[in-house]
Design an enzyme around this catalytic site. Sequence first.
Site, PDB file in Angstrom:
ATOM      1  N   ASP A  57     -62.372  13.434  38.567  1.00  0.00           N
ATOM      2  CA  ASP A  57     -62.069  12.146  39.167  1.00  0.00           C
ATOM      3  C   ASP A  57     -62.244  12.272  40.681  1.00  0.00           C
ATOM      4  O   ASP A  57     -62.076  13.364  41.241  1.00  0.00           O
ATOM      5  CB  ASP A  57     -60.633  11.718  38.849  1.00  0.00           C
ATOM      6  CG  ASP A  57     -60.413  10.223  39.005  1.00  0.00           C
ATOM      7  OD1 ASP A  57     -60.468   9.510  37.977  1.00  0.00           O
ATOM      8  OD2 ASP A  57     -60.201   9.767  40.138  1.00  0.00           O
ATOM      9  N   ASP A  66     -66.978  12.858  43.542  1.00  0.00           N
ATOM     10  CA  ASP A  66     -67.531  11.512  43.699  1.00  0.00           C
ATOM     11  C   ASP A  66     -68.827  11.500  42.903  1.00  0.00           C
ATOM     12  O   ASP A  66     -69.818  12.110  43.289  1.00  0.00           O
ATOM     13  CB  ASP A  66     -67.794  11.219  45.175  1.00  0.00           C
ATOM     14  CG  ASP A  66     -68.354   9.807  45.396  1.00  0.00           C
ATOM     15  OD1 ASP A  66     -68.857   9.203  44.425  1.00  0.00           O
ATOM     16  OD2 ASP A  66     -68.317   9.330  46.536  1.00  0.00           O
ATOM     17  N   TYR A 102     -73.637  -4.296  36.885  1.00  0.00           N
ATOM     18  CA  TYR A 102     -72.819  -3.522  35.946  1.00  0.00           C
ATOM     19  C   TYR A 102     -73.314  -3.730  34.519  1.00  0.00           C
ATOM     20  O   TYR A 102     -73.486  -2.772  33.756  1.00  0.00           O
ATOM     21  CB  TYR A 102     -71.361  -3.959  36.088  1.00  0.00           C
ATOM     22  CG  TYR A 102     -70.414  -3.356  35.082  1.00  0.00           C
ATOM     23  CD1 TYR A 102     -69.876  -2.089  35.272  1.00  0.00           C
ATOM     24  CD2 TYR A 102     -70.046  -4.062  33.932  1.00  0.00           C
ATOM     25  CE1 TYR A 102     -68.990  -1.535  34.352  1.00  0.00           C
ATOM     26  CE2 TYR A 102     -69.163  -3.524  33.016  1.00  0.00           C
ATOM     27  CZ  TYR A 102     -68.633  -2.262  33.229  1.00  0.00           C
ATOM     28  OH  TYR A 102     -67.763  -1.723  32.304  1.00  0.00           O
TER      29      TYR A 102
END
Length: 245
Positions: free
Chosen positions: A38, A64, A162
């Site tokens: 994460d 990241d 998305y």
Amino acid sequence: MPLRLRWKLAVVTGAGSGLGRELAVGLARLGVRVVVADRDLAAAEVTAGLVREARVQAWPVQADLTVDDDVRLLAARARDLGGADVLVNNAGGWTPGDAQFPDATPEAWSRTLDLNLRTPMLLTQLFLTDLPAADEPDAAPAVVNIASSAAVGTDGYGSPEYAAAKAGLVRLTTALADPVTRRRARVMAVVPGWIGLDRAVAEWEALPPAERRARPPLVPPERVVRAVLDLVAAGEAGQVVELLG
């Protein structure tokens, strides 16, 4: 022949909270060791603690996933631990802020494409690089991609970038069912609707009653976790499970 899960190693991305945390804990309860990836290290450490409560090992990793070097370091960490047997590409999300394509800047919507499609592709490529052909393809290591109902809809959608990335992720999954790849890993996907996590529940309850009635119900998180675990254990290459509410 199902994949024997006890003491296997899984990498779960976006595992610091939400569905990723639920998936990490679900795998741990089956005896799977987990690399908890994460961008928020503190959140990853909390999830790792929950995994250890199931008496299996866990390693929080800050990454990241829109940065290639971080993705490669994550893959290297799994390699240092003996190699992953399971990869769950869970991390994803809309473009931050109110502006989405076509109003968002190219830099903003490109980052969303990277997070939701390019990063799972790169991680899967790195995962496959470490895997020889399996003697029993039906029990080969597993990759599970977490897509979205946005990928399969035909109506307008609030974040087109998305939706497009998640649609690409579904097609990537089925394309990797080719005979050569499936002998190295079973690449599969889950396509959930709106998942009943805390934030979604709050947003759902804020909707007008008529709008709630017009929408499919929220998908219980445990139902998504169960679908992922079933795929990891005994799913077939290219299999896509839709959980649309």
